[in-house]
Motif scaffolding. Structure first.
Motif, PDB file in Angstrom:
ATOM      1  N   LYS A 206      -5.931  40.035 -29.002  1.00  9.82           N
ATOM      2  CA  LYS A 206      -7.010  40.749 -28.310  1.00  9.82           C
ATOM      3  C   LYS A 206      -6.399  42.661 -27.414  1.00  9.82           C
ATOM      4  O   LYS A 206      -7.358  43.185 -27.863  1.00  9.82           O
ATOM      5  CB  LYS A 206      -6.974  40.224 -26.779  1.00  9.82           C
ATOM      6  N   ILE A 207      -5.459  42.371 -27.503  1.00 12.10           N
ATOM      7  CA  ILE A 207      -4.529  43.781 -26.784  1.00 12.10           C
ATOM      8  C   ILE A 207      -4.783  44.962 -28.168  1.00 12.10           C
ATOM      9  O   ILE A 207      -5.187  46.025 -28.083  1.00 12.10           O
ATOM     10  CB  ILE A 207      -3.340  44.105 -26.527  1.00 12.10           C
TER      11      ILE A 207
ATOM     12  N   VAL B  74      -0.037  33.427 -24.817  1.00 13.16           N
ATOM     13  CA  VAL B  74       0.649  34.584 -25.057  1.00 13.16           C
ATOM     14  C   VAL B  74       0.241  35.533 -26.539  1.00 13.16           C
ATOM     15  O   VAL B  74      -0.300  36.360 -26.404  1.00 13.16           O
ATOM     16  CB  VAL B  74       1.537  34.785 -24.891  1.00 13.16           C
ATOM     17  N   ALA B  75       0.000  34.475 -27.855  1.00 15.47           N
ATOM     18  CA  ALA B  75      -0.410  34.999 -28.955  1.00 15.47           C
ATOM     19  C   ALA B  75      -2.064  35.621 -28.507  1.00 15.47           C
ATOM     20  O   ALA B  75      -2.729  36.962 -29.429  1.00 15.47           O
ATOM     21  CB  ALA B  75      -0.615  33.693 -29.054  1.00 15.47           C
ATOM     22  N   LEU B  76      -2.889  34.797 -28.004  1.00 13.45           N
ATOM     23  CA  LEU B  76      -4.276  35.121 -27.565  1.00 13.45           C
ATOM     24  C   LEU B  76      -4.332  36.893 -27.111  1.00 13.45           C
ATOM     25  O   LEU B  76      -5.064  37.206 -27.423  1.00 13.45           O
ATOM     26  CB  LEU B  76      -5.399  34.416 -27.865  1.00 13.45           C
TER      27      LEU B  76
ATOM     28  N   ASP C  89     -11.053  37.391 -37.676  1.00 16.73           N
ATOM     29  CA  ASP C  89     -11.451  36.156 -37.569  1.00 16.73           C
ATOM     30  C   ASP C  89     -10.144  35.177 -36.747  1.00 16.73           C
ATOM     31  O   ASP C  89     -10.519  34.195 -36.799  1.00 16.73           O
ATOM     32  CB  ASP C  89     -11.290  35.355 -39.207  1.00 16.73           C
ATOM     33  N   GLY C  90      -9.258  35.912 -36.965  1.00 12.26           N
ATOM     34  CA  GLY C  90      -8.082  35.063 -36.409  1.00 12.26           C
ATOM     35  C   GLY C  90      -8.269  35.393 -35.131  1.00 12.26           C
ATOM     36  O   GLY C  90      -7.884  33.866 -34.368  1.00 12.26           O
ATOM     37  N   LEU C  91      -9.117  36.145 -34.631  1.00 14.48           N
ATOM     38  CA  LEU C  91      -9.776  36.020 -32.991  1.00 14.48           C
ATOM     39  C   LEU C  91      -9.755  34.294 -32.394  1.00 14.48           C
ATOM     40  O   LEU C  91      -9.766  33.679 -31.877  1.00 14.48           O
ATOM     41  CB  LEU C  91     -10.180  37.543 -32.638  1.00 14.48           C
ATOM     42  N   THR C  92     -11.366  33.975 -33.185  1.00 17.13           N
ATOM     43  CA  THR C  92     -11.592  33.129 -33.095  1.00 17.13           C
ATOM     44  C   THR C  92     -11.102  31.725 -33.391  1.00 17.13           C
ATOM     45  O   THR C  92     -11.167  31.012 -32.438  1.00 17.13           O
ATOM     46  CB  THR C  92     -13.311  33.340 -34.359  1.00 17.13           C
ATOM     47  N   VAL C  93     -10.236  32.123 -34.632  1.00 15.11           N
ATOM     48  CA  VAL C  93      -9.158  30.707 -34.647  1.00 15.11           C
ATOM     49  C   VAL C  93      -8.356  30.389 -33.552  1.00 15.11           C
ATOM     50  O   VAL C  93      -8.210  29.535 -32.810  1.00 15.11           O
ATOM     51  CB  VAL C  93      -8.114  30.764 -35.975  1.00 15.11           C
ATOM     52  N   LEU C  94      -7.917  31.723 -32.322  1.00 17.15           N
ATOM     53  CA  LEU C  94      -7.320  31.381 -31.435  1.00 17.15           C
ATOM     54  C   LEU C  94      -7.452  30.716 -30.142  1.00 17.15           C
ATOM     55  O   LEU C  94      -7.128  30.140 -29.143  1.00 17.15           O
ATOM     56  CB  LEU C  94      -6.646  33.034 -31.776  1.00 17.15           C
ATOM     57  N   GLU C  95      -9.022  32.245 -30.618  1.00 13.59           N
ATOM     58  CA  GLU C  95      -9.748  31.379 -29.213  1.00 13.59           C
ATOM     59  C   GLU C  95     -10.493  29.570 -28.690  1.00 13.59           C
ATOM     60  O   GLU C  95     -10.143  29.440 -28.051  1.00 13.59           O
ATOM     61  CB  GLU C  95     -11.046  32.170 -29.281  1.00 13.59           C
ATOM     62  N   ASP C  96     -11.233  29.137 -30.439  1.00 16.05           N
ATOM     63  CA  ASP C  96     -10.658  27.952 -30.563  1.00 16.05           C
ATOM     64  C   ASP C  96      -9.608  26.769 -30.457  1.00 16.05           C
ATOM     65  O   ASP C  96     -10.035  26.298 -29.268  1.00 16.05           O
ATOM     66  CB  ASP C  96     -11.272  27.673 -31.665  1.00 16.05           C
TER      67      ASP C  96
END
Length: 226
Positions: A50-51, A44-46, A3-10
């Motif tokens: 991902k890593i 950077v956060a994204l 969920d956090g990934l989607t938020v950061l990607e957006d």
């Protein structure tokens, strides 16, 4: 973490899109530089997220070994890690935007950045709105976001005014109670508000008030000797 990934990607996509709207500005222009700083922090956060996710997925046994396969510890780690990434973005957005506000306020008033003024007062001038009787969402967000800053300084707990504070934004009431963590923060709402802050910054940078001032270099270039 998904969920956090989607938020950061957006959020990253939004910073890139808004930044493209200011491509014609000189590279050192304060508006373009400011958006680049926020966009870079989100990027950077994204990448960090991902890593971390890739390691947890492709080396699951090794990842869980760090926590003795204790699912509660793994859950706590994921929560704290994503929280840390979000806070890095929020703090960058807060402090860098305050610098921009103080810079433009000083330009408009013929003062220096050292002459302090409250954030709501500066927002009223910059967004050409009325303090404590906001008519623009872009301006109304500012006192709400900077009240959040007070909770960041005190571990997520509101301690600014003993009577507490209530702020209306986009028809919603945001309550800050003395000695308590704001309820809406528990839902991870603060990182979503960075997206709204980007809308406010875009609105400000495109306003006639700011555009008519012309081009200025971001203060960091002179301060850091670039």
């Amino acid at each position: 973490m998904a969920d956090g990934l989607t938020v950061l990607e957006d959020l990253h996509e939004k910073t890139v899109n808004i930044l493209q709207e200011f491509n014609e500005l000189p590279d050192k222009d304060i508006r373009k530089s400011h958006l680049e700083i926020i966009s870079s922090q989100v990027a950077v956060a994204l990448v960090n997220l991902k890593i971390n996710m890739r390691f947890a997925e492709t080396s699951k046994d090794e990842f869980e070994e760090f926590f003795n396969s204790d699912q509660e510890q793994i859950g706590n780690y994921i929560h704290n890690f994503t929280q840390m990434l979000n806070e890095s973005i929020i703090e960058t957005a807060l402090f860098q935007t305050e610098l921009v506000f103080r810079f433009y306020y000083a330009q408009l008033n013929g003062t220096t950045l050292s002459e302090k003024e409250s954030i709501p007062r500066m927002a009223a001038v910059l967004f050409q709105d009325t303090e404590n009787n906001w008519t623009k969402d872009e301006a109304a967000l500012i006192p709400l976001f900077w009240t959040l800053r007070n909770t960041i300084h005190t571990g997520g707990i509101y301690f600014d005014k003993t009577a507490g504070r209530s702020i209306t934004y986009k028809g919603n009431l945001y309550k800050f109670e003395y000695g308590k963590a704001p309820e809406f923060l528990k839902e991870g709402h603060s990182i979503t508000m960075v997206s709204d802050l980007l809308d406010s910054i875009r609105y400000l940078f495109k306003s006639d008030l700011i555009r008519n001032l012309g081009t200025f270099e971001h203060p960091s270039y002179n301060a850091l000797g670039y």
